[in-house]
Design a protein around this motif. Structure first.
Motif, short mmCIF file in Angstrom:
data_model
loop_
_atom_site.label_atom_id
_atom_site.label_comp_id
_atom_site.label_asym_id
_atom_site.label_seq_id
_atom_site.Cartn_x
_atom_site.Cartn_y
_atom_site.Cartn_z
N LEU A 22 62.41 -13.03 19.18
CA LEU A 22 61.50 -14.13 18.87
C LEU A 22 60.73 -14.57 20.11
O LEU A 22 59.53 -14.83 20.06
CB LEU A 22 62.29 -15.30 18.28
N THR A 72 60.21 -21.55 12.52
CA THR A 72 60.68 -20.22 12.12
C THR A 72 62.05 -19.94 12.71
O THR A 72 62.91 -19.35 12.06
CB THR A 72 59.68 -19.14 12.56
N ALA A 73 62.25 -20.36 13.97
CA ALA A 73 63.54 -20.18 14.61
C ALA A 73 64.63 -20.94 13.84
O ALA A 73 65.75 -20.43 13.67
CB ALA A 73 63.49 -20.65 16.06
N GLN A 121 59.18 -17.59 4.50
CA GLN A 121 59.86 -17.07 5.68
C GLN A 121 61.35 -16.93 5.42
O GLN A 121 61.97 -15.94 5.83
CB GLN A 121 59.60 -17.97 6.89
N ASN A 139 52.19 -14.99 18.48
CA ASN A 139 51.60 -16.05 19.31
C ASN A 139 50.13 -16.28 19.01
O ASN A 139 49.60 -17.36 19.29
CB ASN A 139 51.76 -15.69 20.80
N THR A 180 53.22 -17.96 5.56
CA THR A 180 53.43 -19.00 6.57
C THR A 180 54.36 -20.12 6.08
O THR A 180 54.81 -20.90 6.90
CB THR A 180 52.08 -19.62 6.97
N THR A 208 56.41 -14.79 14.18
CA THR A 208 56.21 -15.70 15.32
C THR A 208 55.10 -15.18 16.23
O THR A 208 55.14 -15.36 17.44
CB THR A 208 57.50 -15.87 16.13
N PHE A 239 50.46 -18.31 15.28
CA PHE A 239 51.36 -19.45 15.03
C PHE A 239 51.54 -20.25 16.32
O PHE A 239 51.74 -19.69 17.40
CB PHE A 239 52.71 -18.96 14.51
N GLU A 290 55.28 -24.24 15.09
CA GLU A 290 55.50 -23.38 13.93
C GLU A 290 56.55 -22.32 14.24
O GLU A 290 57.38 -21.99 13.39
CB GLU A 290 54.18 -22.72 13.52
N GLN A 291 56.50 -21.77 15.45
CA GLN A 291 57.50 -20.78 15.84
C GLN A 291 58.89 -21.41 15.93
O GLN A 291 59.90 -20.77 15.60
CB GLN A 291 57.12 -20.14 17.17
N GLN A 321 56.63 -10.73 21.30
CA GLN A 321 55.17 -10.77 21.40
C GLN A 321 54.70 -10.38 22.79
O GLN A 321 53.69 -9.68 22.94
CB GLN A 321 54.68 -12.17 21.06
#
Length: 206
Positions: free
Chosen positions: A56, A144-145, A8, A133, A3, A131, A136, A140-141, A60
């Motif tokens: 991204l 990551t982006a 990442q 769902n 995380t 990512t 995170f 947080e996503q 999900q």
């Protein structure tokens, strides 16, 4: 799955493999003018960002719509990441660049540079897992982006510097770096599978 932003970054760096893109970029931009070369680099990075961004945002939802459990997807992703790492370690073709590749400014930027060299299958799966769902939050996503965009920005810089870098490390140097990254990616893939199996065992009724 890790995380921390650093972890990442390492995972996305390995699956995107900006250094491994250098020989492909040099091959498909041979004979281009400096201006066309720069345009191709920016186009490739932009298309790769779009593809990974779609995964991204929608990856999900696709998993949920198909009713696929995250552990099952994580195991499948780990197996594919491992296969991807296997090809990196043993030097099998990864990027689909052939002698007949179109030398125009637009097509090489999309194939083989953007897909599958930068936005590789491993990168697509990794961005979905990073990512998730269910694990995170949206902030947080979003982070990551940003990490993904940072890796792609590094890939863009390396493409712009591809010719001088390749002259320094030569083909053998690029091959060594790619194989080391393949070993790291293989370890990450195995870790994903082990974690998914642990989740399945924990969820299994006694």
């Amino acid at each position: 799955m890790p995380t921390s932003l650093f972890e990442q970054f390492v995972i996305l760096w390995v699956v995107v493999d900006p250094i491994g893109t250098i020989p492909v970029f040099v091959a498909v931009t041979a004979g281009m003018t400096p201006a066309a070369l720069r345009r191709t680099a920016f186009q490739a990075a932009g298309v790769a960002a779009l593809v990974l961004g779609l995964f991204l945002v929608l990856g999900q939802f696709l998993i949920d719509a198909l009713g696929i459990s995250l552990p099952a997807f994580q195991i499948a992703g780990g197996l594919i990441l491992f296969a991807f790492a296997f090809t990196m370690i043993f030097g099998q073709p990864l990027n689909g660049a052939g002698a007949g590749t179109e030398r125009g400014e637009g097509m090489p930027a999309i194939f083989p540079l953007a897909v599958p060299s930068i936005a590789s299958p491993g990168a697509m799966l990794a961005i979905v897992l990073l990512t998730d769902n269910h694990r995170f939050s949206v902030p947080e996503q979003a982070m990551t982006a940003l990490v993904m965009l940072l890796v792609l920005a590094c890939a863009l810089v390396l493409m712009l510097l591809a010719a001088p870098i390749l002259r320094v490390i030569r083909g053998s140097g690029a091959a060594i770096v790619s194989r080391v990254m393949g070993m790291v990616l293989a370890a990450v893939a195995v870790d994903n599978i082990i974690e998914a199996v642990r989740v399945l065992i924990a969820e299994t009724p006694a």
